[in-house]
Design a protein around this motif. Structure first.
Motif, PDB file in Angstrom:
ATOM      1  N   PHE A 120     -71.400 -21.257 -60.201  1.00 21.09           N
ATOM      2  CA  PHE A 120     -70.433 -20.320 -60.789  1.00 21.09           C
ATOM      3  C   PHE A 120     -70.923 -19.814 -62.142  1.00 21.09           C
ATOM      4  O   PHE A 120     -70.752 -18.640 -62.478  1.00 21.09           O
ATOM      5  CB  PHE A 120     -69.077 -21.011 -60.930  1.00 21.09           C
ATOM      6  CG  PHE A 120     -68.004 -20.140 -61.512  1.00 21.09           C
ATOM      7  CD1 PHE A 120     -67.293 -19.262 -60.711  1.00 21.09           C
ATOM      8  CD2 PHE A 120     -67.709 -20.194 -62.871  1.00 21.09           C
ATOM      9  CE1 PHE A 120     -66.305 -18.451 -61.248  1.00 21.09           C
ATOM     10  CE2 PHE A 120     -66.726 -19.383 -63.415  1.00 21.09           C
ATOM     11  CZ  PHE A 120     -66.017 -18.509 -62.608  1.00 21.09           C
ATOM     12  N   THR A 121     -71.535 -20.694 -62.914  1.00 23.08           N
ATOM     13  CA  THR A 121     -72.022 -20.302 -64.239  1.00 23.08           C
ATOM     14  C   THR A 121     -73.214 -19.343 -64.157  1.00 23.08           C
ATOM     15  O   THR A 121     -73.514 -18.669 -65.147  1.00 23.08           O
ATOM     16  CB  THR A 121     -72.426 -21.534 -65.057  1.00 23.08           C
ATOM     17  OG1 THR A 121     -73.511 -22.217 -64.392  1.00 23.08           O
ATOM     18  CG2 THR A 121     -71.258 -22.493 -65.201  1.00 23.08           C
ATOM     19  N   MET A 122     -73.902 -19.299 -63.011  1.00 23.51           N
ATOM     20  CA  MET A 122     -74.999 -18.346 -62.845  1.00 23.51           C
ATOM     21  C   MET A 122     -74.476 -16.923 -62.648  1.00 23.51           C
ATOM     22  O   MET A 122     -75.174 -15.951 -62.940  1.00 23.51           O
ATOM     23  CB  MET A 122     -75.879 -18.740 -61.651  1.00 23.51           C
ATOM     24  CG  MET A 122     -76.614 -20.055 -61.832  1.00 23.51           C
ATOM     25  SD  MET A 122     -77.618 -20.485 -60.381  1.00 23.51           S
ATOM     26  CE  MET A 122     -78.795 -19.121 -60.358  1.00 23.51           C
ATOM     27  N   ILE A 123     -73.241 -16.808 -62.167  1.00 26.75           N
ATOM     28  CA  ILE A 123     -72.659 -15.498 -61.896  1.00 26.75           C
ATOM     29  C   ILE A 123     -71.839 -15.011 -63.079  1.00 26.75           C
ATOM     30  O   ILE A 123     -71.923 -13.853 -63.485  1.00 26.75           O
ATOM     31  CB  ILE A 123     -71.788 -15.548 -60.620  1.00 26.75           C
ATOM     32  CG1 ILE A 123     -72.617 -16.057 -59.437  1.00 26.75           C
ATOM     33  CG2 ILE A 123     -71.180 -14.189 -60.315  1.00 26.75           C
ATOM     34  CD1 ILE A 123     -71.811 -16.303 -58.190  1.00 26.75           C
ATOM     35  N   PHE A 124     -71.042 -15.910 -63.651  1.00 27.27           N
ATOM     36  CA  PHE A 124     -70.163 -15.547 -64.755  1.00 27.27           C
ATOM     37  C   PHE A 124     -70.613 -16.290 -66.017  1.00 27.27           C
ATOM     38  O   PHE A 124     -70.717 -17.516 -66.026  1.00 27.27           O
ATOM     39  CB  PHE A 124     -68.708 -15.902 -64.425  1.00 27.27           C
ATOM     40  CG  PHE A 124     -68.184 -15.197 -63.208  1.00 27.27           C
ATOM     41  CD1 PHE A 124     -67.718 -13.893 -63.282  1.00 27.27           C
ATOM     42  CD2 PHE A 124     -68.172 -15.841 -61.981  1.00 27.27           C
ATOM     43  CE1 PHE A 124     -67.248 -13.251 -62.152  1.00 27.27           C
ATOM     44  CE2 PHE A 124     -67.701 -15.198 -60.851  1.00 27.27           C
ATOM     45  CZ  PHE A 124     -67.239 -13.897 -60.940  1.00 27.27           C
ATOM     46  N   ASP A 125     -70.856 -15.503 -67.074  1.00 23.53           N
ATOM     47  CA  ASP A 125     -71.340 -16.068 -68.331  1.00 23.53           C
ATOM     48  C   ASP A 125     -70.281 -15.878 -69.411  1.00 23.53           C
ATOM     49  O   ASP A 125     -69.568 -14.866 -69.418  1.00 23.53           O
ATOM     50  CB  ASP A 125     -72.645 -15.378 -68.743  1.00 23.53           C
ATOM     51  CG  ASP A 125     -73.267 -16.025 -69.960  1.00 23.53           C
ATOM     52  OD1 ASP A 125     -73.123 -15.463 -71.050  1.00 23.53           O
ATOM     53  OD2 ASP A 125     -73.883 -17.092 -69.812  1.00 23.53           O
ATOM     54  N   GLY A 126     -70.196 -16.845 -70.325  1.00 27.34           N
ATOM     55  CA  GLY A 126     -69.192 -16.771 -71.378  1.00 27.34           C
ATOM     56  C   GLY A 126     -69.394 -15.616 -72.332  1.00 27.34           C
ATOM     57  O   GLY A 126     -68.438 -15.088 -72.901  1.00 27.34           O
ATOM     58  N   GLY A 127     -70.639 -15.198 -72.541  1.00 32.49           N
ATOM     59  CA  GLY A 127     -70.910 -14.105 -73.456  1.00 32.49           C
ATOM     60  C   GLY A 127     -71.454 -14.584 -74.785  1.00 32.49           C
ATOM     61  O   GLY A 127     -71.425 -15.778 -75.116  1.00 32.49           O
ATOM     62  N   TYR A 132     -71.581 -18.199 -79.692  1.00 31.42           N
ATOM     63  CA  TYR A 132     -71.744 -18.322 -81.145  1.00 31.42           C
ATOM     64  C   TYR A 132     -70.623 -19.165 -81.738  1.00 31.42           C
ATOM     65  O   TYR A 132     -70.854 -20.013 -82.617  1.00 31.42           O
ATOM     66  CB  TYR A 132     -71.756 -16.930 -81.778  1.00 31.42           C
ATOM     67  CG  TYR A 132     -71.923 -16.957 -83.280  1.00 31.42           C
ATOM     68  CD1 TYR A 132     -73.191 -17.013 -83.848  1.00 31.42           C
ATOM     69  CD2 TYR A 132     -70.814 -16.925 -84.123  1.00 31.42           C
ATOM     70  CE1 TYR A 132     -73.347 -17.042 -85.221  1.00 31.42           C
ATOM     71  CE2 TYR A 132     -70.961 -16.959 -85.497  1.00 31.42           C
ATOM     72  CZ  TYR A 132     -72.233 -17.014 -86.042  1.00 31.42           C
ATOM     73  OH  TYR A 132     -72.380 -17.054 -87.407  1.00 31.42           O
ATOM     74  N   LEU A 133     -69.390 -18.958 -81.267  1.00 38.08           N
ATOM     75  CA  LEU A 133     -68.257 -19.731 -81.787  1.00 38.08           C
ATOM     76  C   LEU A 133     -68.388 -21.211 -81.435  1.00 38.08           C
ATOM     77  O   LEU A 133     -68.043 -22.078 -82.243  1.00 38.08           O
ATOM     78  CB  LEU A 133     -66.939 -19.165 -81.232  1.00 38.08           C
ATOM     79  CG  LEU A 133     -66.583 -17.741 -81.687  1.00 38.08           C
ATOM     80  CD1 LEU A 133     -65.309 -17.261 -80.999  1.00 38.08           C
ATOM     81  CD2 LEU A 133     -66.421 -17.690 -83.201  1.00 38.08           C
ATOM     82  N   VAL A 134     -68.899 -21.492 -80.232  1.00 35.57           N
ATOM     83  CA  VAL A 134     -69.117 -22.891 -79.844  1.00 35.57           C
ATOM     84  C   VAL A 134     -70.156 -23.533 -80.750  1.00 35.57           C
ATOM     85  O   VAL A 134     -69.980 -24.665 -81.240  1.00 35.57           O
ATOM     86  CB  VAL A 134     -69.552 -22.977 -78.367  1.00 35.57           C
ATOM     87  CG1 VAL A 134     -70.022 -24.394 -78.033  1.00 35.57           C
ATOM     88  CG2 VAL A 134     -68.399 -22.588 -77.455  1.00 35.57           C
ATOM     89  N   MET A 135     -71.259 -22.833 -81.001  1.00 35.76           N
ATOM     90  CA  MET A 135     -72.286 -23.361 -81.896  1.00 35.76           C
ATOM     91  C   MET A 135     -71.740 -23.585 -83.301  1.00 35.76           C
ATOM     92  O   MET A 135     -72.076 -24.571 -83.966  1.00 35.76           O
ATOM     93  CB  MET A 135     -73.474 -22.394 -81.950  1.00 35.76           C
ATOM     94  CG  MET A 135     -74.284 -22.335 -80.683  1.00 35.76           C
ATOM     95  SD  MET A 135     -75.097 -23.910 -80.325  1.00 35.76           S
ATOM     96  CE  MET A 135     -75.797 -23.546 -78.707  1.00 35.76           C
ATOM     97  N   LYS A 136     -70.881 -22.686 -83.731  1.00 36.84           N
ATOM     98  CA  LYS A 136     -70.300 -22.824 -85.065  1.00 36.84           C
ATOM     99  C   LYS A 136     -69.370 -24.028 -85.141  1.00 36.84           C
ATOM    100  O   LYS A 136     -69.387 -24.787 -86.122  1.00 36.84           O
ATOM    101  CB  LYS A 136     -69.536 -21.540 -85.421  1.00 36.84           C
ATOM    102  CG  LYS A 136     -68.973 -21.537 -86.836  1.00 36.84           C
ATOM    103  CD  LYS A 136     -68.285 -20.217 -87.144  1.00 36.84           C
ATOM    104  CE  LYS A 136     -67.736 -20.213 -88.572  1.00 36.84           C
ATOM    105  NZ  LYS A 136     -67.049 -18.923 -88.885  1.00 36.84           N
TER     106      LYS A 136
END
Length: 287
Positions: A120-127, A132-136
């Motif tokens: 599923f993650t190969m088709i739909f990506d968080g963007g 960036y917010l997750v890394m922050k």
């Protein structure tokens, strides 16, 4: 002529158009790939580089390469690129091999669910912004982990590795279980030794990805001391910040920078080629 004589008839070979057309197409594709590379190589050795195509340099010089190699400010970024490539490739291979091994455990509850979630993650990506917010929130900005972790978790490579593991004969796993080998023992003593081709090919893909990484460094890192070789080299070339003691054309230095950036893997690839050729067929044949 006796009855026992044998009449030999020669069959005329039929002319097949497909191999000829196929060969011509691959020749054209090869030329389309090699000619731009050849132009960059020639321009990197030409002190009077121009935008036209030349087969040989009109004024040979090492000035472009000398300007880059003697630039001390590029040594640290080069080391960072090497560290990120080695650490990222190791971590990526660790994750895809362990993940692929888990997904071939047919008796594991929820195996199909986890497999579909990964696909599923190969088709739909968080963007880009959510990443960036997750890394922050994880306090990973301006650290090398912010460029290592996103590329290490590669579902496509994990699926390739799983397909390769599925091609290993089931009898080997059963024999190891009968001998009292633990699941992790099977992984280290049987699966990994039989997966050299897959490890080499997928490892090479990981390494090239980490070495050429530009986007993640641009997004997650704004400290100059943490820039990798590609970022630093690009900035110096664009800002004309590379000393030009030999008075060579700026385009010569730009072309030399391209060759220097791809040179490490141009040297490494021939040693991995035999494994890479085997690895491109990962999971292609099932018995």
């Amino acid at each position: 002529m006796s009855d026992n004589s044998v009449v030999v008839t020669k069959k005329k070979k039929k002319f097949k158009i497909f191999p000829l057309v196929n060969g011509l197409i691959f020749i054209l594709i090869s030329l389309a790939i090699m000619l731009p590379i050849w132009k960059v190589i020639i321009d990197s050795f030409d002190a009077r580089s121009a935008y036209g195509f030349k087969w040989v340099p009109t004024m040979f010089t090492w000035g472009g390469y000398r300007a880059i190699v003697t630039r001390v400010a590029l040594y640290r970024p080069f080391g960072i690129s090497c560290i990120v490539t080695i650490a990222g490739t190791f971590l990526g291979l660790l994750l895809v091999t362990l993940g692929g091994y888990v997904l071939i455990q047919w008796e594991m509850p929820g195996r199909n669910f986890f497999a579909y979630m990964l696909l599923f993650t190969m088709i739909f990506d968080g963007g880009m912004i959510p990443k960036y917010l997750v890394m922050k929130q994880l306090h990973l900005l301006n650290t090398l982990w912010s460029v290592i972790l996103p590329l290490s978790i590669n579902v496509y490579n994990l699926v390739l590795m799983r397909n390769f593991f599925e091609g290993i004969p089931e009898a080997l796993f059963e024999a190891a279980k009968i001998d009292g080998c633990s699941p992790m023992g099977i992984f280290f003593k049987i699966v990994l030794p039989l997966s050299k081709a897959a490890l080499a090919s997928i490892g090479l893909m990981f390494a090239v990805q980490f070495w050429n990484d530009y986007t993640n460094f641009k997004i997650y890192i704004n400290k100059d001391k943490l820039f990798n070789f590609q970022i630093k080299l690009r900035n110096m070339v664009m800002d004309s910040d590379i000393p030009n003691d030999d008075a060579v054309d700026p385009n010569t230095i730009s072309s030399a920078s391209v060759i220097v950036a791809i040179l490490p893997f141009a040297i490494i690839y021939p040693f991995c080629q035999k494994y890479f050729v085997q690895g491109v067929n990962i999971g292609a044949v099932k018995e």
